[in-house]
Scaffold this motif. Structure first.
Motif, mmCIF file in Angstrom:
data_model
loop_
_atom_site.group_PDB
_atom_site.id
_atom_site.type_symbol
_atom_site.label_atom_id
_atom_site.label_comp_id
_atom_site.label_asym_id
_atom_site.label_seq_id
_atom_site.Cartn_x
_atom_site.Cartn_y
_atom_site.Cartn_z
ATOM 1 N N GLY A 11 -9.395 11.767 4.649
ATOM 2 C CA GLY A 11 -9.292 10.316 4.716
ATOM 3 C C GLY A 11 -7.968 9.852 4.149
ATOM 4 O O GLY A 11 -6.913 10.440 4.391
ATOM 5 N N VAL A 12 -8.028 8.799 3.348
ATOM 6 C CA VAL A 12 -6.814 8.266 2.746
ATOM 7 C C VAL A 12 -6.468 8.985 1.446
ATOM 8 O O VAL A 12 -5.451 8.698 0.826
ATOM 9 N N LEU A 30 -6.707 17.776 5.718
ATOM 10 C CA LEU A 30 -7.113 17.767 7.125
ATOM 11 C C LEU A 30 -7.951 16.527 7.401
ATOM 12 O O LEU A 30 -8.867 16.208 6.638
ATOM 13 N N ASP A 31 -7.636 15.848 8.495
ATOM 14 C CA ASP A 31 -8.464 14.705 8.893
ATOM 15 C C ASP A 31 -8.267 14.416 10.370
ATOM 16 O O ASP A 31 -7.207 14.708 10.949
ATOM 17 N N LEU A 32 -9.290 13.814 10.960
ATOM 18 C CA LEU A 32 -9.284 13.454 12.379
ATOM 19 C C LEU A 32 -8.554 12.139 12.639
ATOM 20 O O LEU A 32 -7.961 11.943 13.706
ATOM 21 N N ASP A 33 -8.580 11.229 11.679
ATOM 22 C CA ASP A 33 -8.114 9.856 11.853
ATOM 23 C C ASP A 33 -6.586 9.791 11.789
ATOM 24 O O ASP A 33 -5.996 10.079 10.746
ATOM 25 N N PRO A 34 -5.916 9.370 12.873
ATOM 26 C CA PRO A 34 -4.452 9.314 12.852
ATOM 27 C C PRO A 34 -3.900 8.305 11.855
ATOM 28 O O PRO A 34 -2.828 8.522 11.285
ATOM 29 N N VAL A 35 -4.621 7.209 11.626
ATOM 30 C CA VAL A 35 -4.148 6.216 10.660
ATOM 31 C C VAL A 35 -4.231 6.777 9.247
ATOM 32 O O VAL A 35 -3.319 6.595 8.430
ATOM 33 N N ALA A 36 -5.321 7.485 8.946
ATOM 34 C CA ALA A 36 -5.451 8.117 7.633
ATOM 35 C C ALA A 36 -4.352 9.149 7.424
ATOM 36 O O ALA A 36 -3.733 9.212 6.351
ATOM 37 N N ARG A 41 0.819 10.840 4.888
ATOM 38 C CA ARG A 41 2.217 11.256 5.015
ATOM 39 C C ARG A 41 3.148 10.246 4.386
ATOM 40 O O ARG A 41 4.206 10.607 3.846
ATOM 41 N N LEU A 42 2.770 8.977 4.452
ATOM 42 C CA LEU A 42 3.601 7.923 3.880
ATOM 43 C C LEU A 42 3.654 8.008 2.361
ATOM 44 O O LEU A 42 4.653 7.624 1.740
ATOM 45 N N PHE A 310 1.255 1.890 -6.664
ATOM 46 C CA PHE A 310 0.473 1.361 -5.533
ATOM 47 C C PHE A 310 0.717 2.268 -4.347
ATOM 48 O O PHE A 310 1.859 2.651 -4.102
ATOM 49 N N LEU A 311 -0.307 2.548 -3.604
ATOM 50 C CA LEU A 311 -0.123 3.256 -2.361
ATOM 51 C C LEU A 311 0.488 2.321 -1.332
ATOM 52 O O LEU A 311 0.291 1.113 -1.374
ATOM 53 N N GLU A 312 1.212 2.896 -0.417
ATOM 54 C CA GLU A 312 1.786 2.109 0.670
ATOM 55 C C GLU A 312 0.931 2.280 1.918
ATOM 56 O O GLU A 312 0.367 3.346 2.163
#
Length: 404
Positions: A11-12, A30-36, A41-42, A310-312
């Motif tokens: 996830g995140v 590892l995760d399926l969600d491209p936004v996560a 990576r950010l 803070f996370l971005e």
């Protein structure tokens, strides 16, 4: 020395940030969600494998982590929880559970555990995984680990417990079940609560005010305004209350019947209490809302989950809510990771406890003043009745009529 983590269903990164704070290093996520994955990576330079876990081989996972079989210190992950969620019972009378294709994620976790052979493992899920009389999920994992031990010659232990994050310094009431074991058979002893309410003898619960006190007002206030049919009613509900305020048993106008709605309908935070559970995909009237009668900002959501400051995020607010709402509070993950270091790896843990717990604030401002009920809602006064009891409500009646 950093201990090596293989992270599944990342996830995140709620679990990962907690383990990171406890001195672990995520060698692959590892995760399926491209936004996560994009958000990970950010914020971190961890190697990321993006895609369905069933399509990613254990050899690929180990290769990406630059680890050999048996070298990983901990395998962590929270397989998708929908088959065991309490909301599933509410909506359908029962959850799909192991008949749900998504429950196969448990089997995939066990496959990686067998192939990677970490020194320890942690699985996180919703409390529904361990409901009395509904324990197929727990038993599937237990039987799977027993089979791994038989085939691989390991001695993985198996201990599970439902923990409330608020009892460990997280400013949010959030229950999750954790399953933890060690390859050499060492049994894990879950930590005892460190925080509680008045009279508990423990450190006081961290509150929503503790989480938000030093935050500036969100720059995106306009986009946080509540919309929909009930938006104008929210300012008339006091801090810490929900729609029940406007029932015959509450202190407002009897606009609704007692227990005719979900608990989080028009639910508002109180400054002097922990938040209620953050939802991943709330409806327009689903709280918890800020005491200013608005939605919570991304920074505020992260504070309630005790993420690092803070996370971005480079995504929509709806995506932020979904990612954060599906995550594990990082301070709770940190606490468990510290105990894993102490119990499984023989390391001393800091006396001051998890570093991600927000500081307590001595002074909490008074509650916000409520507004009167807008005239457009007054036609609802006295039009609804109390819920008649389990199995007797409108949904149950409709199902009985449909079945007849």
């Amino acid at each position: 020395m950093s201990l090596k983590v293989v992270s599944l269903f990342s996830g995140v990164g709620g679990l990962d940030y907690g383990f990171e704070a406890a001195g672990f290093e995520t060698r692959v996520a590892l995760d399926l969600d491209p936004v996560a994955c994009a958000t990970l990576r950010l914020n971190r330079n961890w190697p990321i494998l993006e895609g369905p876990i069933a399509e990613i081989s254990s050899a690929n996972i180990l290769g990406t982590a630059d680890l050999s079989v048996g070298e990983a210190d901990v395998l962590i992950g929270g397989p998708p929880c929908q088959p065991f969620s309490k909301s599933g019972y509410w909506a359908r009378g029962d959850a799909g559970r192991l008949n749900d294709p998504r429950a196969d994620t448990l089997a995939q976790y066990l496959r990686v555990l067998r192939d990677v052979m970490p020194k320890a493992f942690l699985i996180e899920n919703v409390p529904g995984l361990a409901y009395r009389g509904k324990t197929e999920g727990i038993e599937t994992i237990r039987n799977g680990i027993t089979a791994i031990n038989k085939v691989m010659g390991t001695e993985y232990s198996f201990e599970f417990k439902v923990l409330n994050a608020a009892e460990f310094g997280v400013p949010q009431m959030r229950e999750r079940v954790f399953i933890i074991g060690s390859r050499d058979g060492t049994k894990f002893e879950f930590p005892k609560p460190t925080h509680g309410g008045p009279g508990s003898g423990l450190e006081p619960f961290r509150t929503a005010w503790d989480a938000f006190a030093d935050l500036p007002r969100p720059a995106e206030l306009n986009s946080l305004q509540v919309k929909g049919k009930w938006a104008a009613l929210l300012p008339s509900i006091p801090e810490g209350q929900n729609y029940l305020w406007h029932t015959e048993r509450g202190g407002g106008q009897p606009l609704f019947g007692w227990r005719r709605r979900y608990w989080n309908f028009l639910l508002k935070l109180a400054k002097d209490k922990p938040a209620w559970t953050i939802q991943a995909q709330p409806g327009p009237a689903t709280g918890p809302f800020h005491w200013e009668s608005r939605r919570l900002s991304g920074h505020e959501l992260c504070r309630l989950q005790t993420f690092p400051d803070f996370l971005e995020f480079a995504c929509t607010r709806a995506d932020v809510q979904r990612l954060v709402g599906n995550a594990v509070p990082s301070a709770l993950a940190e606490k468990l990771a510290l105990e894993i270091r102490r119990q499984f790896f023989g390391e001393k843990i800091p006396r001051n406890g998890p570093s991600l717990i927000p500081p307590a604030h001595v002074r909490t401002p008074p509650a916000a003043i409520t507004a009167p009920v807008p005239a457009k809602y007054l036609h609802l006064v006295g039009t609804d009745s109390e819920h008649p009891g389990t199995g007797l409500g409108r949904s149950a009646s409709n199902r009985a009529v449909a079945a007849a």
